[in-house]
Design a protein around this motif. Structure first.
Motif, PDB file in Angstrom:
ATOM      1  N   GLU A  77     -32.747  88.329 -36.180  1.00 45.23           N
ATOM      2  CA  GLU A  77     -31.706  87.675 -35.658  1.00 45.23           C
ATOM      3  C   GLU A  77     -30.329  87.956 -37.001  1.00 45.23           C
ATOM      4  O   GLU A  77     -29.311  87.575 -36.886  1.00 45.23           O
ATOM      5  N   LYS A  83     -26.092  95.163 -32.667  1.00 42.45           N
ATOM      6  CA  LYS A  83     -27.498  94.918 -31.900  1.00 42.45           C
ATOM      7  C   LYS A  83     -27.411  95.926 -30.873  1.00 42.45           C
ATOM      8  O   LYS A  83     -28.422  96.001 -30.182  1.00 42.45           O
ATOM      9  N   ARG A 106     -34.057  84.814 -26.732  1.00 46.69           N
ATOM     10  CA  ARG A 106     -32.931  84.830 -27.457  1.00 46.69           C
ATOM     11  C   ARG A 106     -32.388  86.267 -27.885  1.00 46.69           C
ATOM     12  O   ARG A 106     -30.976  86.281 -28.293  1.00 46.69           O
ATOM     13  N   LEU A 107     -33.129  86.828 -28.518  1.00 49.09           N
ATOM     14  CA  LEU A 107     -32.556  88.120 -28.921  1.00 49.09           C
ATOM     15  C   LEU A 107     -32.197  88.974 -28.024  1.00 49.09           C
ATOM     16  O   LEU A 107     -31.245  89.588 -28.217  1.00 49.09           O
ATOM     17  N   ASP A 109     -30.431  87.957 -25.363  1.00 49.00           N
ATOM     18  CA  ASP A 109     -29.250  87.359 -24.924  1.00 49.00           C
ATOM     19  C   ASP A 109     -28.280  87.518 -26.096  1.00 49.00           C
ATOM     20  O   ASP A 109     -27.015  87.840 -25.739  1.00 49.00           O
ATOM     21  N   GLU A 110     -28.782  87.909 -27.293  1.00 51.62           N
ATOM     22  CA  GLU A 110     -27.845  88.430 -28.275  1.00 51.62           C
ATOM     23  C   GLU A 110     -27.277  90.020 -28.185  1.00 51.62           C
ATOM     24  O   GLU A 110     -26.335  90.311 -28.865  1.00 51.62           O
TER      25      GLU A 110
END
Length: 401
Positions: A77, A83, A106-107, A109-110
């Protein structure tokens, strides 16, 4: 400064074009004591690399795949790298850990691409965050219907990557099974490891390489050999006038090029062009050979070794058997190189062999072969990253010429 090792292995499409590279990291501490990386050291190495290194220097515009331990997911993160260029390969076990699975979501989504490494065969358990499934070659034979089943059940375009492929024959088998991406050392090995007549077009290249690399060739003879081949002359002049060489006044003749750069340097550049002229796949072989050549040369310079050009040509020719699909022994019989180069290429021995082994260890982030070289802090990473950047520039210049 990053003072560890960065491994870089190509990931190929089914047409043997480069999709990206798997990057592996070994911390400076692991390098100094020679122990296996723990997950904590991996985390620290990635954190340092992310802060100190530009991802474009490592992979260009391609993707970077990181095999991430489940306990180290949160370090991703904080990565400063783009990314959209990073693929995170996480263990299929994260599906059984709600906290880890939440981090993976979450990763995703990033903006990271997610690959599940060796997940359970139960396709229902795969989550939609995954764009890839990564499978070791030993397990891949059992999963030849994997992609069809997943697509049928979930209407998702899941990409299948098979890794740790050791031979061209293994690559051929997995390609027939319908995998999308392929990773391993298979590209370094010739398809036909047997003595046989070398095809005429490749034999002609070897004969020209042999004439160029003869220790007896002086300035006049080097000029004569190169100028007799109009295509070689043209491409060599285009290459030496490329912007990254820093030539302020255009060089318009082979004689001037030889005088400006030196006879051995021009012989080595002509050798690069000749190797590139061979019809071979994957084309990434030359990039790998160029990285090795420059790495060997830089290390020899920093170790204050004489005749650094010999180290360069050893790195360049270290994959010539894979380019030519001919056993290394047969190639060296045709080339009649310096005995010290033959010794390094055949047995990895002698002073040049020591440096070649270190250059190959850089590619794989394996510190064992580097211990005896006693490099100063930061030398392995800086030499290797500079070599990657340099080889990329050379390939671009070759594509234009």
């Amino acid at each position: 400064m990053f003072d560890g090792l960065i491994g870089r292995v190509p990931i190929y499409t089914h047409t043997l074009d480069v999709y990206g590279y798997e990057l592996s990291f070994c911390s400076g501490e692991a390098l100094s004591v020679g122990t296996k990386d723990s997950e904590d050291r991996w985390t620290e190495a990635v954190r340092q690399a992310g802060q100190a290194l530009d991802l474009r220097d490592l992979v260009g515009d391609s993707r970077a795949m990181l095999r991430v331990p489940s306990t180290s997911l949160t370090v991703c993160e904080g990565l400063a790298w783009p990314k959209s260029q990073v693929v995170l390969a996480v263990s299929g076990d994260v599906l059984n850990d709600s906290a880890a699975e939440e981090t993976v979501s979450r990763l995703a989504d990033e903006g990271f691409t997610i690959a599940l490494h060796n997940p359970s065969c139960d396709l229902v358990e795969l989550r939609r965050e995954a764009d890839f499934v990564s499978i070791c070659s030993l397990d891949a034979r059992k999963l030849n219907g994997f992609k069809i089943s997943w697509t049928a059940r979930h209407d998702q375009n899941l990409h299948l990557l098979v890794r740790d492929i050791e031979t061209p024959d293994e690559y051929d088998r997995f390609r027939k099974l319908g995998f999308d991406y392929y990773e391993g050392m298979f590209f370094e090995r010739p398809r036909h490891l047997r003595s046989c007549d070398i095809p005429g077009n490749r034999l002609a290249v070897l004969e020209l390489l042999a004439r160029l690399q003869s220790p007896k060739v002086d300035v006049a003879e080097a000029e004569a050999i190169i100028t007799r081949d109009m295509t070689l002359s043209y491409k060599l002049l285009r290459l030496v006038n490329a912007a990254f060489f820093g030539v302020t006044k255009r060089i318009d003749s082979i004689r001037r090029a030889v005088i400006f750069f030196g006879v051995q340097r021009i012989k080595n550049w002509a050798s690069v062009i000749l190797v590139n002229s061979v019809d071979y796949r994957p084309r990434e072989l030359l990039t790998t050979a160029l990285v090795r050549a420059r790495t060997c040369e830089l290390l020899a310079e920093r170790m204050k070794r004489p005749n650094t050009e010999l180290y360069y040509i050893t790195g360049l020719f270290s994959l010539l058997d894979a380019v030519m699909d001919v056993p290394k022994e047969d190639i060296l019989r045709h080339l009649n190189l310096d005995d010290r180069i033959d010794e390094a290429l055949l047995h990895g021995s002698g002073p040049i062999g020591e440096v070649l082994r270190a250059a190959i260890a850089f590619e794989r982030a394996e510190p064992g072969e580097i211990q005896g070289c006693k490099f100063e802090q930061g030398v392995p990473a800086s030499a290797y990253v500079e070599s990657i950047r340099w080889a990329t520039d050379v390939r671009k210049a070759l594509e234009v010429s």
